[in-house]
Motif scaffolding. Structure first.
Motif, PDB file in Angstrom:
ATOM      1  N   GLY A   1       0.807  -1.213   0.000  1.00  0.00           N
ATOM      2  CA  GLY A   1       0.000   0.000   0.000  1.00  0.00           C
ATOM      3  C   GLY A   1       0.837   1.259   0.000  1.00  0.00           C
ATOM      4  O   GLY A   1       1.869   1.333   0.666  1.00  0.00           O
ATOM      5  N   VAL A   2       0.407   2.252  -0.765  1.00  0.00           N
ATOM      6  CA  VAL A   2       1.056   3.565  -0.786  1.00  0.00           C
ATOM      7  C   VAL A   2      -0.029   4.618  -0.571  1.00  0.00           C
ATOM      8  O   VAL A   2      -1.215   4.323  -0.656  1.00  0.00           O
ATOM      9  N   GLY A   3       0.356   5.839  -0.281  1.00  0.00           N
ATOM     10  CA  GLY A   3      -0.624   6.883  -0.020  1.00  0.00           C
ATOM     11  C   GLY A   3      -1.003   6.900   1.445  1.00  0.00           C
ATOM     12  O   GLY A   3      -0.227   6.498   2.322  1.00  0.00           O
ATOM     13  N   ASP A   4      -2.208   7.358   1.758  1.00  0.00           N
ATOM     14  CA  ASP A   4      -2.661   7.462   3.146  1.00  0.00           C
ATOM     15  C   ASP A   4      -2.843   6.108   3.817  1.00  0.00           C
ATOM     16  O   ASP A   4      -2.639   5.967   5.016  1.00  0.00           O
ATOM     17  N   TYR A   5      -3.274   5.102   3.077  1.00  0.00           N
ATOM     18  CA  TYR A   5      -3.592   3.798   3.660  1.00  0.00           C
ATOM     19  C   TYR A   5      -2.526   2.798   3.241  1.00  0.00           C
ATOM     20  O   TYR A   5      -2.652   2.115   2.245  1.00  0.00           O
ATOM     21  N   LYS A   6      -1.481   2.732   4.040  1.00  0.00           N
ATOM     22  CA  LYS A   6      -0.322   1.898   3.707  1.00  0.00           C
ATOM     23  C   LYS A   6      -0.481   0.497   4.290  1.00  0.00           C
ATOM     24  O   LYS A   6       0.139   0.164   5.275  1.00  0.00           O
ATOM     25  N   PHE A   7      -1.349  -0.280   3.695  1.00  0.00           N
ATOM     26  CA  PHE A   7      -1.462  -1.660   4.134  1.00  0.00           C
ATOM     27  C   PHE A   7      -1.289  -2.562   2.928  1.00  0.00           C
ATOM     28  O   PHE A   7      -1.569  -2.178   1.803  1.00  0.00           O
ATOM     29  N   GLY A   8      -0.788  -3.729   3.175  1.00  0.00           N
ATOM     30  CA  GLY A   8      -0.513  -4.652   2.088  1.00  0.00           C
ATOM     31  C   GLY A   8      -1.460  -5.826   2.114  1.00  0.00           C
ATOM     32  O   GLY A   8      -2.272  -5.980   3.016  1.00  0.00           O
TER      33      GLY A   8
ATOM     34  N   HIS B   1      -8.163 -11.518  -2.407  1.00  0.00           N
ATOM     35  CA  HIS B   1      -7.186 -10.604  -1.811  1.00  0.00           C
ATOM     36  C   HIS B   1      -7.290 -10.694  -0.296  1.00  0.00           C
ATOM     37  O   HIS B   1      -8.339 -10.383   0.279  1.00  0.00           O
ATOM     38  N   PHE B   2      -6.222 -11.116   0.344  1.00  0.00           N
ATOM     39  CA  PHE B   2      -6.162 -11.269   1.789  1.00  0.00           C
ATOM     40  C   PHE B   2      -5.522 -10.005   2.353  1.00  0.00           C
ATOM     41  O   PHE B   2      -4.307  -9.876   2.365  1.00  0.00           O
ATOM     42  N   MET B   3      -6.358  -9.063   2.803  1.00  0.00           N
ATOM     43  CA  MET B   3      -5.879  -7.742   3.200  1.00  0.00           C
ATOM     44  C   MET B   3      -5.666  -7.638   4.702  1.00  0.00           C
ATOM     45  O   MET B   3      -6.454  -8.150   5.491  1.00  0.00           O
ATOM     46  N   GLN B   4      -4.610  -6.923   5.070  1.00  0.00           N
ATOM     47  CA  GLN B   4      -4.280  -6.719   6.472  1.00  0.00           C
ATOM     48  C   GLN B   4      -5.171  -5.642   7.086  1.00  0.00           C
ATOM     49  O   GLN B   4      -5.795  -4.852   6.382  1.00  0.00           O
TER      50      GLN B   4
ATOM     51  N   LEU C   1      -9.443   7.700  12.716  1.00  0.00           N
ATOM     52  CA  LEU C   1     -10.458   8.280  11.840  1.00  0.00           C
ATOM     53  C   LEU C   1     -11.069   7.221  10.938  1.00  0.00           C
ATOM     54  O   LEU C   1     -12.280   7.153  10.770  1.00  0.00           O
ATOM     55  N   ASP C   2     -10.212   6.418  10.312  1.00  0.00           N
ATOM     56  CA  ASP C   2     -10.664   5.355   9.417  1.00  0.00           C
ATOM     57  C   ASP C   2     -10.023   4.049   9.840  1.00  0.00           C
ATOM     58  O   ASP C   2      -8.853   4.012  10.185  1.00  0.00           O
ATOM     59  N   GLU C   3     -10.809   2.984   9.801  1.00  0.00           N
ATOM     60  CA  GLU C   3     -10.230   1.675  10.096  1.00  0.00           C
ATOM     61  C   GLU C   3     -10.886   0.611   9.239  1.00  0.00           C
ATOM     62  O   GLU C   3     -12.046   0.742   8.835  1.00  0.00           O
ATOM     63  N   ARG C   4     -10.106  -0.416   8.973  1.00  0.00           N
ATOM     64  CA  ARG C   4     -10.593  -1.563   8.208  1.00  0.00           C
ATOM     65  C   ARG C   4      -9.988  -2.806   8.828  1.00  0.00           C
ATOM     66  O   ARG C   4      -8.772  -2.905   8.970  1.00  0.00           O
ATOM     67  N   LYS C   5     -10.825  -3.723   9.210  1.00  0.00           N
ATOM     68  CA  LYS C   5     -10.352  -4.974   9.796  1.00  0.00           C
ATOM     69  C   LYS C   5      -9.759  -5.840   8.681  1.00  0.00           C
ATOM     70  O   LYS C   5     -10.032  -5.638   7.514  1.00  0.00           O
ATOM     71  N   ALA C   6      -8.939  -6.816   9.047  1.00  0.00           N
ATOM     72  CA  ALA C   6      -8.380  -7.744   8.061  1.00  0.00           C
ATOM     73  C   ALA C   6      -9.531  -8.484   7.388  1.00  0.00           C
ATOM     74  O   ALA C   6     -10.425  -8.986   8.064  1.00  0.00           O
TER      75      ALA C   6
END
Length: 193
Positions: A39-46, A71-74, A85-90
């Motif tokens: 991930g690049v930008g504000d949401y750096k998750f792979g 897609h298995f997202m972290q 402010l923003d969250e996303r569970k795996a």
């Protein structure tokens, strides 16, 4: 002896040309990819991903088809660690996409360009797009392996801070869903059959 050697070399050359012609013939073609997106930008998750694509080889240089991925997202949070402010569970997100792939030569090693455009079927996610460039190496028959690097753009569902339920008395708050733009750099290893 020289004549036998000449005939043998000629037969081998013709056989390799025939194998290359078979590789580039029109008809069904399938792909399987393993990859990782950084991930690049504000949401750096792979996330780790696998996908499969099936379709039609229109000519030696152009393929069109469709596919599905997993897609298995972290887990990802943005903002303060106390109350992000923003969250996303795996999660596991599943995109369905159209795939357009081009190859620029009919050689054993060839540069490739791939474009996947689609939509996520799960988690109320939205658009999915991936453009990548790489190199393909023919192996046996209609089989090949490839390595590519690309850019990913996705609209993913995050839970966003909404408001405090009772300001001044406690820290209880509500969240609401919102689609946010996420970008990444993808690295993929592919198998073509």
């Amino acid at each position: 002896m020289k004549k036998i050697l000449f005939v043998l070399i000629s037969v081998l050359c013709l056989a390799s040309i025939k194998a290359e012609d078979n590789f580039f013939s029109k008809g069904y073609r399938g792909f399987a990819d393993l990859g990782y997106t950084i991930g690049v930008g504000d949401y750096k998750f792979g996330g780790f991903e696998i996908s499969t694509t099936h379709g039609y080889q229109v000519n030696p240089y152009f393929f069109v088809g469709g596919g599905v991925g997993f897609h298995f997202m972290q887990k990802c949070t943005y903002g303060s660690t106390d109350i992000p402010l923003d969250e996303r569970k795996a999660k596991v997100s599943i995109p369905l996409f159209a795939d357009f792939r081009g190859s620029f030569t009919k050689k054993k090693f060839a540069p490739i360009l791939d474009l996947k455009l689609g939509y996520f079927l799960t988690n109320s996610d939205g658009f999915y797009g991936n453009i990548s460039a790489g190199c393909r190496m023919m192996t046996v028959g209609k089989q090949a392996v490839s390595l590519s690097i690309g850019y990913v753009y996705e609209k993913l569902q995050f839970q966003t801070f909404d408001k405090f339920t009772n300001p001044g008395h406690n820290m209880n708050y509500t969240r609401s869903g919102r689609l946010l733009d996420c970008e990444g750099i993808s690295i993929k290893l592919g198998y073509e059959f």
